[in-house]
Design an enzyme around this catalytic site. Structure first.
Site, PDB file in Angstrom:
ATOM      1  N   SER A   1      37.925  42.963   8.038  1.00 42.47           N
ATOM      2  CA  SER A   1      37.585  43.188   9.453  1.00 42.47           C
ATOM      3  C   SER A   1      36.630  44.369   9.641  1.00 42.47           C
ATOM      4  O   SER A   1      36.066  44.540  10.720  1.00 42.47           O
ATOM      5  CB  SER A   1      38.863  43.416  10.277  1.00 42.47           C
ATOM      6  OG  SER A   1      39.419  44.663   9.963  1.00 42.47           O
TER       7      SER A   1
ATOM      8  N   LYS B   1      43.657  47.434  17.829  1.00 44.69           N
ATOM      9  CA  LYS B   1      42.491  48.204  17.380  1.00 44.69           C
ATOM     10  C   LYS B   1      41.792  48.870  18.565  1.00 44.69           C
ATOM     11  O   LYS B   1      41.453  50.064  18.533  1.00 44.69           O
ATOM     12  CB  LYS B   1      41.526  47.296  16.638  1.00 44.69           C
ATOM     13  CG  LYS B   1      42.032  46.929  15.239  1.00 44.69           C
ATOM     14  CD  LYS B   1      41.147  45.907  14.569  1.00 44.69           C
ATOM     15  CE  LYS B   1      41.639  45.622  13.154  1.00 44.69           C
ATOM     16  NZ  LYS B   1      40.933  44.498  12.538  1.00 44.69           N
TER      17      LYS B   1
END
Lengths: 265, 806
Positions: free
Chosen positions: B654, B697
């Protein structure tokens, strides 16, 4: 008149093969009535005489068959039987708390019992397990001697049905000494007393069968440990002991007269 | 260049459409039984229930928090009600071989009656038989037999004695036997007297004695035979006497079970055994009545008892649904207990205990596969039992050699059960891969969904499901707004704004805690505030580590810039999950470049802190560079990438887009904005791809920015594909709505680099070159420069080697 009987000693004529339950019974009775115990082991002199005959043989029923009766081996066998009897007696006497004596006598059982027992004694006779033993001279003479003596006789059947239960008196009437003795025994054993009174009929054959039926009917489902009765001139006590499979204590009916008679003789 | 627009607030959080929820509180809702959103699994379960063939057992897999057991059990219980009640089973003594107890099947509800009847029979006989044997009739007959025997013996010996006496011979007892002796007056003749007799008399006496000896021997040898005859007579009498008492009682007992042939057969064996062993009922130890019973059986009457293994109350109908939570071998297939008897372990048929297989026979058995696999022998036993179609009780201690005592081999019991195993998907896939028998014995798979589509209908359904949980757990009703927040939380748990989680366990936890907080403020109906308090409290309890991590950033122990710009440096985002709580955090990623052999070095990988997926992401960067730039010169780059201040393993791709931005910045020598953080993976074509944990996140970077003071320029770049997953915290959404924070959907690297640098990425023109000043042009120029440097370096090296100049 009702008499009070006081026993002092049990005389145990120790046969060559004494069943353990008879020894146990003697100990129980001694404990209950605080009696001394006198064990008699008789080494039959007549057997040694027989062994001296060249053709004398003995039969071992349990597979041994016939073999010569020799003096040396007989002595050895008698020694084994004596040791066994003494050991069993010692085991029984242990922790009894009364005087116990083991004696070895040479002679005949009948003569020894006749000479040693008297008023206040209970002579214990064990009924043989087999008919073969019953016809031996020793048994017959021992029973006769005991019955002739002034001592009471405790007839012990080959097998005992129970070691607990009530005490039964089979009495000819209200004054029968068996009642007092049975009462004392019941008290000592902390158990009940059952009195069967007015039981008639002694003798042989049909009469004996009648007695048997009367006893069976009278006792019914009573679970007795001991029967007390007075002596008769027949084999009724032996038969009752066998029928009920309990010990029978046979008392002298008229002690004083017999003692007097014995003293006069 | 068109500026990239941040997402609007309504794209960051999808609220529940409570206007379409037609209730005030869950108290009005009809509780929902069974499953929701699990059509695939439901169909599989129904199929497994319907099909009766062997091997079509059910394997249920799904997420651990889905409460699959509960849902499946409800379906099975419903199906079980329509099925017949299974049979009762008992174990009885095997009179032919006591080590092999006999199993008998009885209609439901009859086992206890059978056991009671047998118990009563024995009780009655224990009273009746002694009375019978003490009766005058029996005693008379018994006495007659004894008397006959004694008379026979007595007559023989008396005759012998009389015959002997007639010849002046007596029988005497020796210590160990009998002897015949010459006598006078019943006394043995002394030897001196005997020797004095004339020889003829002595000879006569000797002959007579020898003859009598033979007769004595003959009689004695007959005694065992007579004894046998007597015993036979007594045994016959005992049998007749016992039979008289036993027959009537037995017949009465049999009448009650006349429709059950195996029961009748057993009762007949009991009859025969009682008659043969009547001693146990009458006088203990009376050898004339027979041998006392086998001590191994314990109480002598135990052998006639009935061990009720499985019984069903005749009043309830339907098949059993049994869930065994502790599936040891013994709990699964039954076991045999032992008792200590004089220091020896012994057992008998009464000590056979049922297992879950027995109790579930005729119905359904639910087992947790992990528990079965954790117990020694259980998995193998389960498969063997299913394969053989019968339950065989085995003694595990004998397998292990712990006991060498004699055990039992009870009859097997036919098995007709549907086994249902539960486990998570990973375990199932591993099991299916390594144990081929799984597919033989568990042919039906029910795979539970993790979530369902978030439609108004499904929201309504989930609301009913919430009502069901509240009712079952005894919670207060939830008002509509509270249900709305639970639905929104369900979407967050599903990590998707258009889905609702089906992890019932997690929902139940939230509902239970909300109920607690409602009680705390004495509210009779749970409100949205109570649900929110429950959610906040859950985060608060679990967030100690998150807070410490954020603290290190705010105290500049962990270096994260949230303002300014830097060359070759970017804020990446990662997610940590500890104890079920996930949180995001920014991580500084830096890049250095120089001329080299065309290699991008992942420092994490070099020190073995990078996982394979992370390494793959970095290698993709090389592919991206090689495919996009300086196609006519060899790649002459050496670049190193690192997660700064990362001291543990890094996994996942990611951060690959962030790494690429840092690399491009370093190559282009253009600074990147530090007020932005980036997440998203990238492919070799420069397309940004979806990642997981997008909400955590964003919130992780937001928390840092918020703590330092929101500037209005801060934000997060996320893959466009992740926009659908956004269910952000209220404070994040509010900040975005107020323009204090921004979430940018990024589809390509060009979009991202433009936002991060403020410069156009650039596309190749007709001449094949990127526009002057664009990021891509700068990068391509730098790579060409690296290639020239490398080429020049190569020439200089050749000139410096004179030996090679010829």
């Amino acid at each position: 008149m009702t008499q009070t009987v006081e026993f002092r000693r049990i005389v145990l004529g120790l046969p060559y093969r004494m069943p353990p339950h008879a020894m146990q019974l003697a100990a129980e009775l001694a404990r209950l009535l605080r009696l001394d115990v006198h064990g008699l082991f008789v080494e039959e002199e007549s057997l040694r005489g027989l062994a001296a005959l060249p053709f004398a043989r003995e039969f071992h029923p349990l597979g041994g068959g016939w073999r010569p009766l020799e003096v040396e081996r007989l002595s050895h066998d008698l020694e084994i039987a004596r040791r066994k009897a003494e050991k069993a007696f010692a085991e029984t006497a242990k922790n009894l708390g009364t005087a116990c004596k083991f004696e070895v006598v040479r002679g005949s059982m009948a003569e020894t019992l006749a000479s040693i027992s008297g008023m206040g004694d209970i002579v214990l006779i064990t009924e043989p397990e087999t008919e073969a033993e019953r016809i031996t001279a020793q048994f017959r003479s021992a029973v006769e001697a005991a019955m002739r003596s002034l001592a009471a006789v405790l007839l012990v059947p080959p097998r005992i049905a129970r070691h607990s239960g009530v005490i039964v008196a089979i009495a000819r009437g209200g004054g029968d000494p068996s009642i007092e003795v049975a009462k004392a025994l019941a008290r000592a054993a902390n158990t009940d007393l059952v009195v069967v009174e007015g039981l008639a009929g002694t003798g042989e054959g049909a009469e004996r069968a009648s007695t048997t039926r009367q006893v069976a009917s009278a006792l019914g489902k009573v679970h007795e440990r001991l029967i007390v009765m007075t002596r008769s001139e027949d084999s009724a006590p032996s038969f009752i002991a066998s029928l009920r499979r309990v010990p029978v204590l046979i008392l002298e009916p008229e002690r004083e007269d017999r003692e007097g008679e014995r003293g006069a003789n | 260049m068109t500026p990239l627009r941040p997402l609007t607030a309504d794209q960051l959080y999808r609220p529940a459409d409570i206007a379409k929820l037609s209730f005030k509180s869950t108290a009005e809702l009809q509780p929902l039984d069974g499953m929701i959103g699990q059509k695939r699994a439901e169909d599989a379960i129904k199929f497994a229930i319907g099909i009766e063939k062997p091997g079509f057992n059910l394997f249920v897999i799904g997420p651990p928090d889905a409460r699959m057991q509960e849902a499946v059990k409800a379906v099975l219980e419903s199906a079980a009600r329509a099925r017949p009640t299974p049979s009762d089973w008992v174990y009885v003594n095997n009179f032919d071989n006591k080590d092999k107890p006999v199993a008998i099947e009885l209609p439901a509800g009859r086992a206890r009656k059978f056991a009671d009847a047998m118990h009563e029979l024995i009780d009655d006989l224990r009273a009746a038989l002694p009375a019978m044997f003490q009766s005058e009739d029996y005693q008379t007959r018994r006495g007659a037999i004894d008397e006959t025997f004694q008379r026979k013996q007595g007559e023989a010996f008396s005759a012998l004695r009389e015959k002997a006496a007639a010849q002046s011979i007596i029988i005497v007892r020796t210590p160990f036997g009998f002897a015949l002796a010459p006598a006078e007056n019943d006394q043995v003749v002394p030897p001196e007297q005997f020797h004095a007799w004339p020889e003829e008399k002595r000879k006569q006496m000797q002959d007579a004695i020898q003859a009598l000896e033979r007769e004595l021997e003959h009689i004695v040898r007959q005694i065992p035979q007579w004894e046998r005859e007597r015993r036979d007579e007594i045994r016959k009498l005992n049998r007749e006497t016992a039979k008289f008492a036993v027959d009537q009682q037995i017949e009465e007992t049999k009448a009650e079970f006349s429709d059950l042939p195996k029961v009748i057969e057993h009762i007949e064996k009991v009859r025969a055994d009682i008659i043969e062993n009547v001693a146990a009922f009458v006088v203990k130890g009376d050898e004339e009545l027979g041998e006392p019973s086998d001590e191994k059986q314990g109480n002598p009457f135990d052998r006639y008892e009935v061990n009720v293994l499985v019984e069903w109350d005749g009043r309830t109908s339907g098949a059993p649904v049994v869930e065994e939570l502790h599936p040891t071998l013994g709990n699964l297939i039954g076991h045999i207990d032992y008792v200590s008897l004089r220091g020896v372990l012994v057992t008998n048929f009464r000590l056979i205990k049922a297992g879950a297989m027995h109790r579930a026979n005729g119905g359904y058995l639910l087992l947790d596969a992990r528990s079965v696999l954790s117990e020694p022998f259980s998995w193998t036993a389960l498969k063997r039992t299913i394969r053989q179609g019968e339950i065989k009780i085995e003694d595990v201690s004998r397998f292990l050699g712990l006991t060498s005592t004699v055990s039992l081999e009870p009859d097997t019991i036919p098995l007709k059960v549907k086994v249902v195993l539960f486990c998570d998907r990973l375990l199932y896939f591993l099991l299916a891969a390594f144990d081929p028998e799984v597919s033989q014995h568990f042919k039906v798979l029910a795979d539970f969904e993790n979530d369902l589509e978030r439609t108004p209908t499904n929201e309504e359904l989930l609301a009913r499901f919430i009502a069901s949980i509240a009712k079952r757990e005894g919670l207060r009703p939830f008002d509509r707004e509270a249900v709305g927040l639970v639905l929104e939380h369900a979407a967050r748990l599903a990590d998707h704004s258009s889905k609702l989680t089906l992890l019932a366990e997690k929902l139940r936890d939230v509902l239970t805690e909300a109920d607690f907080w409602a009680a705390d403020v004495k509210r009779s109906v749970v409100s949205r505030a109570d649900v929110q308090r429950a959610l906040d409290a859950r985060v608060e309890r679990a967030s100690r580590i998150r807070d410490r991590v954020q603290e290190t950033i705010l105290q500049e122990v962990a270096l994260i810039d949230t303002t300014g710009s830097k060359v070759g440096q970017i804020n990446g985002l990662s997610v940590s999950e500890l104890g079920g709580f996930a949180f995001g955090r920014p991580t500084r990623i830096t890049c250095q470049v120089r001329p080299g052999a065309g290699r991008v070095v992942d420092i994490e990988r070099e020190v073995e802190l990078g996982g394979p997926i992370h390494s793959k992401g970095v290698l993709i960067l090389s592919g991206f560079l090689a495919g996009r730039y300086a196609l006519d010169v060899p790649m002459s780059l050496y670049a190193s990438l690192v997660f700064e201040q990362s001291y543990s393993g890094v996994e996942g791709d990611s951060a690959s887009s962030a790494e690429l931005y840092a690399l491009m910045s370093a190559l282009a020598e253009v600074p990147l904005r530090q007020d932005l953080a980036v997440t998203g993976s990238v492919n070799q074509h420069g397309e940004v791809q979806a990642i997981g944990g997008v909400n955590e996140k964003i919130e992780g970077f937001f928390d840092i920015c918020k703590a330092r003071g929101l500037t209005g320029s801060q934000g997060v770049l996320i893959p466009t594909a992740n926009v659908q997953h956004l269910m952000l915290r209220r404070d994040v959404v509010d900040a975005c709505a107020e323009g204090k924070f921004a979430i940018y959907p990024i589809s390509t690297i060009n979009e991202g680099i433009a936002l991060l640098t403020g410069l156009e990425a650039g596309t190749r023109g007709a001449d094949g070159a990127y526009p002057e000043g664009s990021i891509n042009r700068r990068i391509e120029d730098r790579l060409r420069a690296f290639a020239n440097i490398r080429r020049n370096f190569g020439r200089a090296s050749e000139q410096a080697l004179p030996g090679e100049q010829t």
